[in-house]
Design a protein around this motif. Structure first.
Motif, PDB file in Angstrom:
ATOM      1  N   GLU A 175      -7.884   5.204 -14.287  1.00  0.00           N
ATOM      2  CA  GLU A 175      -8.967   5.842 -13.563  1.00  0.00           C
ATOM      3  C   GLU A 175      -9.348   5.004 -12.343  1.00  0.00           C
ATOM      4  OE1 GLU A 175     -12.390   6.851 -15.807  1.00  0.00           O
ATOM      5  OE2 GLU A 175     -11.279   7.902 -17.379  1.00  0.00           O
ATOM      6  N   PRO A 176      -9.805   5.659 -11.268  1.00  0.00           N
ATOM      7  CA  PRO A 176     -10.274   4.900 -10.107  1.00  0.00           C
ATOM      8  C   PRO A 176     -11.583   4.196 -10.438  1.00  0.00           C
ATOM      9  CG  PRO A 176     -10.661   7.251  -9.791  1.00  0.00           C
ATOM     10  CD  PRO A 176      -9.849   7.116 -11.043  1.00  0.00           C
ATOM     11  N   GLU A 228     -16.072  -0.826  -4.811  1.00  0.00           N
ATOM     12  CA  GLU A 228     -14.689  -0.942  -5.312  1.00  0.00           C
ATOM     13  C   GLU A 228     -13.877   0.301  -4.949  1.00  0.00           C
ATOM     14  OE1 GLU A 228     -17.402  -3.495  -7.623  1.00  0.00           O
ATOM     15  OE2 GLU A 228     -17.416  -1.370  -7.066  1.00  0.00           O
ATOM     16  N   PHE A 229     -14.510   1.487  -5.014  1.00  0.00           N
ATOM     17  CA  PHE A 229     -13.823   2.732  -4.669  1.00  0.00           C
ATOM     18  C   PHE A 229     -13.412   2.717  -3.197  1.00  0.00           C
ATOM     19  CE2 PHE A 229     -13.447   7.169  -3.448  1.00  0.00           C
ATOM     20  CZ  PHE A 229     -12.792   7.740  -4.526  1.00  0.00           C
ATOM     21  N   GLN A 288      -9.460   1.927   1.386  1.00  0.00           N
ATOM     22  CA  GLN A 288      -8.985   1.125   2.502  1.00  0.00           C
ATOM     23  C   GLN A 288      -7.557   0.633   2.258  1.00  0.00           C
ATOM     24  OE1 GLN A 288     -10.360   0.544   5.415  1.00  0.00           O
ATOM     25  NE2 GLN A 288      -8.723  -0.832   6.131  1.00  0.00           N
ATOM     26  N   ARG A 289      -7.302   0.212   1.046  1.00  0.00           N
ATOM     27  CA  ARG A 289      -5.958  -0.257   0.676  1.00  0.00           C
ATOM     28  C   ARG A 289      -4.950   0.889   0.796  1.00  0.00           C
ATOM     29  NH1 ARG A 289      -1.559  -2.252  -0.044  1.00  0.00           N
ATOM     30  NH2 ARG A 289      -0.766  -3.161  -1.966  1.00  0.00           N
ATOM     31  N   LEU A 290      -5.345   2.084   0.378  1.00  0.00           N
ATOM     32  CA  LEU A 290      -4.481   3.259   0.471  1.00  0.00           C
ATOM     33  C   LEU A 290      -4.145   3.561   1.928  1.00  0.00           C
ATOM     34  CD1 LEU A 290      -3.129   5.878  -0.620  1.00  0.00           C
ATOM     35  CD2 LEU A 290      -5.387   6.954  -0.521  1.00  0.00           C
ATOM     36  N   ASP A 297      -1.192  -1.576  -7.853  1.00  0.00           N
ATOM     37  CA  ASP A 297      -2.651  -1.651  -7.743  1.00  0.00           C
ATOM     38  C   ASP A 297      -3.234  -0.398  -7.088  1.00  0.00           C
ATOM     39  OD1 ASP A 297      -1.479  -2.429  -5.273  1.00  0.00           O
ATOM     40  OD2 ASP A 297      -3.371  -3.337  -4.657  1.00  0.00           O
ATOM     41  N   LEU A 298      -2.366   0.485  -6.590  1.00  0.00           N
ATOM     42  CA  LEU A 298      -2.817   1.768  -6.041  1.00  0.00           C
ATOM     43  C   LEU A 298      -2.578   2.924  -7.006  1.00  0.00           C
ATOM     44  CD1 LEU A 298      -1.839   1.716  -2.244  1.00  0.00           C
ATOM     45  CD2 LEU A 298      -4.128   1.741  -3.253  1.00  0.00           C
ATOM     46  N   ALA A 299      -2.155   2.633  -8.215  1.00  0.00           N
ATOM     47  CA  ALA A 299      -1.842   3.707  -9.167  1.00  0.00           C
ATOM     48  C   ALA A 299      -3.046   4.606  -9.423  1.00  0.00           C
ATOM     49  CB  ALA A 299      -1.340   3.115 -10.485  1.00  0.00           C
ATOM     50  N   CYS A 300      -4.260   4.068  -9.316  1.00  0.00           N
ATOM     51  CA  CYS A 300      -5.454   4.866  -9.601  1.00  0.00           C
ATOM     52  C   CYS A 300      -5.651   6.006  -8.603  1.00  0.00           C
ATOM     53  CB  CYS A 300      -6.693   3.987  -9.667  1.00  0.00           C
ATOM     54  SG  CYS A 300      -7.131   3.211  -8.105  1.00  0.00           S
ATOM     55  N   VAL A 301      -5.026   5.935  -7.411  1.00  0.00           N
ATOM     56  CA  VAL A 301      -5.197   7.028  -6.437  1.00  0.00           C
ATOM     57  C   VAL A 301      -4.446   8.278  -6.891  1.00  0.00           C
ATOM     58  CG1 VAL A 301      -5.416   5.340  -4.589  1.00  0.00           C
ATOM     59  CG2 VAL A 301      -3.201   6.487  -4.933  1.00  0.00           C
ATOM     60  N   LEU A 302      -3.566   8.128  -7.871  1.00  0.00           N
ATOM     61  CA  LEU A 302      -2.830   9.275  -8.406  1.00  0.00           C
ATOM     62  C   LEU A 302      -3.624   9.992  -9.491  1.00  0.00           C
ATOM     63  CD1 LEU A 302       0.694   7.623  -8.718  1.00  0.00           C
ATOM     64  CD2 LEU A 302      -0.354   8.716  -6.731  1.00  0.00           C
ATOM     65  N   HIS A 303      -4.733   9.396  -9.931  1.00  0.00           N
ATOM     66  CA  HIS A 303      -5.599  10.043 -10.917  1.00  0.00           C
ATOM     67  C   HIS A 303      -6.237  11.266 -10.261  1.00  0.00           C
ATOM     68  CE1 HIS A 303      -8.666  10.513 -14.056  1.00  0.00           C
ATOM     69  NE2 HIS A 303      -7.935   9.665 -14.791  1.00  0.00           N
ATOM     70  N   GLU A 304      -6.227  12.389 -10.967  1.00  0.00           N
ATOM     71  CA  GLU A 304      -6.701  13.624 -10.349  1.00  0.00           C
ATOM     72  C   GLU A 304      -8.179  13.571  -9.984  1.00  0.00           C
ATOM     73  OE1 GLU A 304      -5.367  16.881 -12.804  1.00  0.00           O
ATOM     74  OE2 GLU A 304      -3.289  16.215 -12.647  1.00  0.00           O
ATOM     75  N   SER A 305      -8.935  12.684 -10.619  1.00  0.00           N
ATOM     76  CA  SER A 305     -10.337  12.544 -10.257  1.00  0.00           C
ATOM     77  C   SER A 305     -10.512  11.861  -8.900  1.00  0.00           C
ATOM     78  CB  SER A 305     -11.093  11.748 -11.329  1.00  0.00           C
ATOM     79  OG  SER A 305     -10.637  10.402 -11.383  1.00  0.00           O
ATOM     80  N   PHE A 306      -9.506  11.107  -8.469  1.00  0.00           N
ATOM     81  CA  PHE A 306      -9.597  10.413  -7.183  1.00  0.00           C
ATOM     82  C   PHE A 306      -9.632  11.411  -6.035  1.00  0.00           C
ATOM     83  CE2 PHE A 306      -7.760   8.253  -3.483  1.00  0.00           C
ATOM     84  CZ  PHE A 306      -8.565   7.131  -3.406  1.00  0.00           C
TER      85      PHE A 306
END
Length: 441
Positions: A286-287, A293-294, A299-301, A324-333
């Motif tokens: 999860e993001p 932090e979000f 910014q990293r993305l 470390d960017l895997a959380c951007v693939l979470h559909e809630s992101f």
């Protein structure tokens, strides 16, 4: 409603190549440039969503409104542009349904169905009505009709029992079940400006094209008065002779759930480059919940996408995607970013809206192929936000420049997609309106 026969398609722009373990592949017989039409296929049967009834013609789907459409005098439940559309619809199957429609839809067996099953029941009824209305010449042409092509499609892995249907017919129960078993994994959601308004059966398109989450082609729909809705498959980028042509069956942004959908609804495991990366990543975290932090992740993305071409989701090289960017693939992101952008745009928080927009654009560039419609739609919304801010506040050159860039980028996408849906409005019309308005600044 006529369709090109499958044999005809074999001699035109594409051909099918058998696959050892999977479905046949649709291969380009010629080279296609971005924006080229690969296939045009009229609907064999379709049904409007309940919310569209009385606002669209039941034959050609022209959007007119209940005040100008003519109601069928037989059932009073179908609407038409004029006598021409009504006559065409009557000949193509409505005559099999008209006298029975109201008692059918008010029956307890129909009312007990879930809403999506009611749509299936109506579409199945229209399919049977049309199949029993076509003449012998069309039915036997080259030994292939749209109905036979539809019957040749693979059934879904979890097909339920067929719902009750409206028209009287002579089809055996097993044939009705056979047809219905192909609904969930083969039918199309018909959209105007990428908003669904109907469901339809387009057998040739279903037969030809496999799925990819990084497709090189996409589906759009052409609406013309007095003609059935037409599906067109358009090239999103240059396609070389010999390349397989794939379309998306579902939104590629469903990064967490799409593999389950493919297994349960379509009965296959997707092995496209994008799915290979997602599979290598494993469980998607999860993001972060905290706003600081979000935003750091956003910014990293943006920084990663800026320096990474092409996207690892288009090449399938998972080693290029930082974990470390895997959380951007979470559909809630993506939903959180979309909500942030919409809220900030509405409230006039221009800087917040632009930052959210840049992050959304970076994510779209990562997970979608170039010229994918959702990319263009978001850029257009960004242009609208720029314009609204210019109207509300003091003009600044940076905002005018961002508006100009957004309009150019959006136009590039929709030049490839081409005109689609209702002809009097939509993304292209909005781009033109904003471009004209910009000249007044």
């Amino acid at each position: 409603m006529s369709s090109d026969s499958f044999d005809d398609l074999q001699t035109k722009n594409v051909f099918l190549v058998p696959h050892v373990v999977g479905r046949s592949k649709c291969i380009a017989k010629i080279a296609f440039s971005a924006g080229s039409t690969i296939l045009s296929n009229f609907s064999f049967a379709d049904v409007l969503l309940p919310s569209e009834k009385s606002y669209r013609c039941d034959y050609c789907h022209h959007l007119s409104g209940s005040d100008s459409l003519k109601r069928c005098t037989g059932c009073a439940s179908f609407y038409y542009c004029d006598q021409t559309c009504q006559t065409m619809h009557w000949k193509s199957g409505h005559r099999k349904i008209c006298g029975l429609y109201n008692s059918y839809t008010s029956a307890s067996s129909f009312q007990a169905l879930e809403e999506h099953k009611k749509m299936d029941a109506l579409l199945l009824s229209n399919l049977i009505a049309h199949a029993t209305s076509i003449d012998a010449n069309e039915r036997n042409s080259d030994g292939n009709t749209a109905l036979l092509t539809f019957q040749s499609l693979l059934p879904g892995p979890m097909a339920a029992s067929a719902p009750p249907i409206c028209p009287k017919h002579s089809f055996p129960a097993e044939v009705i079940q056979e047809l219905y078993s192909r609904f969930e994994n083969n039918n199309f959601s018909v959209h105007s400006h990428f908003k669904t308004y109907a469901h339809g059966i387009f057998p040739i398109a279903s037969r030809l094209f496999n799925h990819s989450c990084m497709p090189n082609a996409a589906v759009k729909f052409i609406l013309q008065v007095h003609k059935p809705v037409k599906l067109e498959v358009v090239a999103l980028r240059a396609i070389s002779k010999g390349d397989e042509i794939c379309i998306p069956y579902i939104d590629p942004a469903l990064l967490q759930t799409r593999m389950t959908i493919f297994n349960l609804t379509y009965g296959f495991t997707c092995c496209c480059p994008s799915c290979n990366v997602v599979r290598a990543i494993g469980t998607i975290p999860e993001p972060p919940k905290g706003p600081v932090e979000f935003q750091a992740v956003c910014q990293r993305l943006r920084e990663f996408v800026e320096v990474t071409r092409p996207s690892p989701f288009s090449t399938g090289d998972d080693s290029l995607f930082p974990r470390d960017l895997a959380c951007v693939l979470h559909e809630s992101f993506i939903s959180t970013l979309s909500e942030q952008f919409s809220a900030a745009s509405h409230d006039g928080q221009y800087d917040v809206a632009m930052e959210s927009s840049q992050s959304l654009s970076a994510l779209y560039q990562l997970i979608y192929p170039p010229n994918y419609p959702q990319i263009g739609l978001h850029i257009l919304e960004k242009a609208k936000t720029c314009w609204n801010h210019l109207v509300r506040s003091t003009h600044t050159m940076s905002i005018v420049t961002e508006l100009e860039r957004s309009l150019v980028a959006a136009r590039e996408v929709f030049t490839v997609i081409g005109l689609e849906g209702d002809p009097d409005n939509g993304p292209v019309a909005e781009i033109n309106i904003l471009s004209d308005a910009k000249k007044t600044l």
